[in-house]
Design a protein around this motif. Structure first.
Motif, short mmCIF file in Angstrom:
data_model
loop_
_atom_site.label_atom_id
_atom_site.label_comp_id
_atom_site.label_asym_id
_atom_site.label_seq_id
_atom_site.Cartn_x
_atom_site.Cartn_y
_atom_site.Cartn_z
N LEU A 83 -9.45 6.48 -4.41
CA LEU A 83 -9.21 5.55 -4.99
C LEU A 83 -8.99 6.12 -6.62
N SER A 84 -8.36 5.32 -7.28
CA SER A 84 -8.22 5.75 -8.71
C SER A 84 -9.32 5.99 -9.39
N ASP A 85 -10.56 5.28 -9.27
CA ASP A 85 -11.91 5.72 -9.60
C ASP A 85 -12.54 6.92 -9.38
N ARG A 86 -11.90 7.48 -8.32
CA ARG A 86 -12.35 8.67 -7.47
C ARG A 86 -13.38 8.46 -6.56
N ARG A 87 -13.71 7.35 -6.12
CA ARG A 87 -14.48 6.95 -4.91
C ARG A 87 -13.76 7.33 -3.67
N GLU A 88 -14.29 7.82 -2.67
CA GLU A 88 -13.69 8.28 -1.61
C GLU A 88 -14.14 7.51 -0.24
N PHE A 89 -13.04 7.19 0.61
CA PHE A 89 -13.23 6.31 2.04
C PHE A 89 -12.80 7.02 3.17
N GLU A 90 -13.32 6.97 4.15
CA GLU A 90 -12.78 7.51 5.61
C GLU A 90 -11.83 6.47 5.91
N ALA A 91 -10.67 6.60 6.41
CA ALA A 91 -9.63 5.75 6.72
C ALA A 91 -9.17 5.72 8.17
N GLU A 92 -8.94 4.50 8.67
CA GLU A 92 -8.65 4.22 10.04
C GLU A 92 -7.18 3.99 10.15
N LEU A 93 -6.43 4.65 11.15
CA LEU A 93 -5.00 4.41 11.19
C LEU A 93 -4.88 3.08 11.84
N VAL A 94 -4.12 2.05 11.46
CA VAL A 94 -4.04 0.92 12.14
C VAL A 94 -2.77 0.88 13.06
N LEU A 95 -1.77 1.23 12.34
CA LEU A 95 -0.32 1.43 13.01
C LEU A 95 0.49 2.41 12.22
N ALA A 96 1.49 2.96 13.04
CA ALA A 96 2.25 4.25 12.43
C ALA A 96 3.48 3.65 12.82
N ASP A 97 4.51 3.65 12.26
CA ASP A 97 5.83 3.42 12.60
C ASP A 97 6.89 4.32 12.20
N GLU A 98 7.15 5.06 13.26
CA GLU A 98 8.29 6.08 12.70
C GLU A 98 9.50 5.60 12.55
N ARG A 99 9.88 4.64 13.04
CA ARG A 99 11.43 3.80 12.80
C ARG A 99 11.51 3.82 11.39
N THR A 100 10.47 3.03 10.62
CA THR A 100 10.59 2.64 9.30
C THR A 100 10.01 3.62 8.29
N ASP A 101 9.20 4.66 8.83
CA ASP A 101 8.51 5.58 8.01
C ASP A 101 7.47 4.99 7.31
N LEU A 102 6.99 4.00 8.03
CA LEU A 102 5.63 3.16 7.25
C LEU A 102 4.31 3.43 8.11
N ALA A 103 3.16 3.50 7.53
CA ALA A 103 2.07 3.46 8.36
C ALA A 103 1.08 2.57 7.58
N VAL A 104 0.01 1.93 8.38
CA VAL A 104 -0.83 1.05 7.81
C VAL A 104 -2.42 1.65 8.04
N LEU A 105 -3.03 1.58 7.11
CA LEU A 105 -4.34 2.06 6.91
C LEU A 105 -5.32 0.93 6.66
N ARG A 106 -6.64 1.23 7.06
CA ARG A 106 -7.67 0.29 6.60
C ARG A 106 -8.91 1.24 6.07
N ILE A 107 -9.55 0.94 5.15
CA ILE A 107 -10.78 1.38 4.76
C ILE A 107 -11.82 0.28 4.52
N ASP A 108 -13.11 0.61 4.47
CA ASP A 108 -14.16 -0.38 4.88
C ASP A 108 -14.81 -0.48 3.11
N PRO A 109 -14.59 -1.38 2.15
CA PRO A 109 -14.98 -1.27 0.86
C PRO A 109 -16.33 -1.92 0.95
N GLU A 110 -16.93 -2.16 2.14
CA GLU A 110 -18.33 -2.96 2.01
C GLU A 110 -18.39 -4.14 1.23
N GLY A 111 -17.46 -5.11 1.41
CA GLY A 111 -17.47 -6.41 0.82
C GLY A 111 -17.01 -6.54 -0.56
N GLU A 112 -16.72 -5.35 -1.24
CA GLU A 112 -16.00 -5.31 -2.43
C GLU A 112 -14.55 -5.77 -2.49
#
Length: 484
Positions: free
Chosen positions: A131-160
């Motif tokens: 993040l911009s405040d330098r906190r780091e998170f492991e990310a999960e790949l939810v969906l990768a779409d080569e046709r549009t060159d877009l991918a969706v990730l998810r991180i767990d901000p623990e309720g924040e």
């Protein structure tokens, strides 16, 4: 005499004052509406994008992808001559190393949903978001779409609740609008560059299958991929994707995927887990100057409908061959790429108004886009038995399968998708991508017809041993005899 001279001076001064006052009163009326006003205070001189950046930048993140690569300790490994005599892993155990790459991403869900470019995360074994405040998170790949060159990730901000960017309505974006690009070029840290929208609806860039890019002159460099292009209200106009450059650096030509496509891919990832692209069921030709003259048009524009898929959305909407499609959902249409993009921003079942020109008369129709019909790759069939195509994986060609395999949705017949090594089909010379159109003089349109023709009996009732098979390969008919 002296008194008269004084009176004249007083009258002259009064006249000058009246003229000056009149000029001051008339100045707002006489000043052109587009005249540039000079700054009148220190605050005017110090105007900046700082408040806008301060609000938007926390929603832009860095995306680190890591990939484990196995590399032979032998420098000659991989050379055909060396591998033939000594083996590919001789003289040393293969070494492993981690390749890292860097890109950017945009938080679009306060619960940790992030969108970035597919090429940023493609092939990654591990993903990390900073993040911009330098906190780091492991990310999960939810969906990768080569046709549009877009991918969706998810991180767990623990309720924040995380900061997000709202989507802009790119239908309102115009050439000349001010935009800011936020990302991490060359890994130097979060950087903001400013520019304008140089062009909209770029469909001939060749970056992805669904090209409809926003072009900007805001400086975009390697590492900016997946970052945000925002407007002067801090809304997400697009995701920065590529640059046009011969040197690798920014030449003032950058391309961003419009936010309407970004929103569609994110919604698909979160709600459906996959992308179902609607289609319109037509084929068309861009209108050139010559075609425009033949149709007595004032200027080239629109998409000339040349073919319509039976019972498809275009057919059901009332479109005909020869119609000129001018607008789709209120947006101008100039070619098939643009129409494909505009339809793909809708969900299957959505309706949109279309504007057409038929026999010189402009009409408005309503089209409901649907998922392409027919078999998908889940319905591929592996042929078996003693015949020349045993070991070939085939399927009935359909718009749905054509969409998945990036083929023409108007193709018909039985498609050879894959061939098992060391099978009869492998030795027959048939290739993946061929369309089987005929066996022993019988036209083939379905897998069932193909299986019956391959397993038919000879005229004397014995088992068939000779086959004459014709295939379509890239538009060419190839015919060959096979004997087992």
């Amino acid at each position: 005499m002296i008194m008269t001279r004084h009176i004249n001076k007083i009258l002259l001064a009064l006249s000058a004052a009246l003229v000056a006052l009149a000029c001051l009163l008339l100045l707002p009326v006489m000043t052109p509406a587009n005249a540039q006003l000079l700054p009148e205070s220190r605050d005017d001189i110090q105007m900046s994008f700082a408040p806008l950046v301060r609000e938007a930048s926390p929603a832009v993140v860095n995306v680190y992808s890591e990939r484990l690569v196995r590399q032979s300790a032998n420098p000659y490994s991989g050379h055909p001559f060396f591998d033939r005599f000594f083996g590919p892993n001789s003289f040393g155990v293969p070494q492993e190393r981690v390749e890292s790459s860097l890109g950017s991403g945009v938080i679009v869900g306060e619960d940790g949903v992030i969108v970035t470019n597919n090429h940023v995360v493609q092939g990654a074994d591990a993903l990390r978001v900073v993040l911009s405040d330098r906190r780091e998170f492991e990310a999960e790949l939810v969906l990768a779409d080569e046709r549009t060159d877009l991918a969706v990730l998810r991180i767990d901000p623990e309720g924040e609740v995380l900061p997000t960017l709202q989507y802009a309505d790119t239908r309102l974006v115009e050439v000349g609008d001010l935009v800011l690009a936020i990302g991490n070029p060359f890994g130097v840290g979060q950087t903001v560059t400013s520019g304008i929208v140089s062009a909209t609806a770029r469909t001939d860039v060749g970056i992805s299958d669904y090209a409809f890019f926003i072009q900007t002159d805001a400086a975009i460099n390697p590492g900016n991929s997946g970052g945000a292009l925002i407007d002067n209200a801090g809304r997400l106009v697009g995701v920065n994707t590529a640059i046009f450059s011969r040197s690798g650096g920014s030449n003032g030509i950058g391309f961003a995927i419009p936010s309407e496509m970004v929103r569609r891919i994110v919604d698909s990832a979160i709600n459906e887990g996959r992308v179902v692209r609607p289609w319109v069921g037509l084929r068309g030709q861009a209108v050139t100057a010559e075609i425009a003259r033949s149709m007595e048009l004032e200027r080239p524009g629109g998409l000339l409908v040349t073919e319509i898929y039976p019972d498809g959305p275009a057919d059901l909407a009332g479109l005909r061959r020869g119609d000129l499609l001018l607008k789709f959902d209120g947006r101008d249409v100039f070619d098939e790429n643009g129409l494909r993009f505009l339809s793909a921003t809708l969900a299957a079942g959505d309706s949109a108004p279309i504007s057409i020109l038929r026999n010189g008369e402009q009409r408005t129709l309503n089209m409901t886009v649907t998922a392409p019909p027919g078999a998908t790759d889940a319905e591929l069939i592996l042929l078996e038995g003693e015949n020349p195509l045993s070991g070939a994986e085939v399927a009935n060609l359909s718009p749905a399968l054509a969409e998945e395999l990036r083929r023409d949705p108007f193709d018909e017949g039985v498609l050879v998708n894959r061939i098992v090594r060391r099978s009869y089909a492998y030795r027959s010379g048939v290739r993946p991508g061929d369309i089987v159109i005929e066996v022993n003089g019988q036209a083939i349109t379905t897998v069932e017809e193909l299986e019956e023709a391959l397993n038919a009996e000879a005229e004397d009732g014995s088992k068939l041993r000779v086959w004459q098979i014709a295939v379509d390969r890239n538009g060419r008919r190839l015919s060959q005899s096979f004997r087992l």
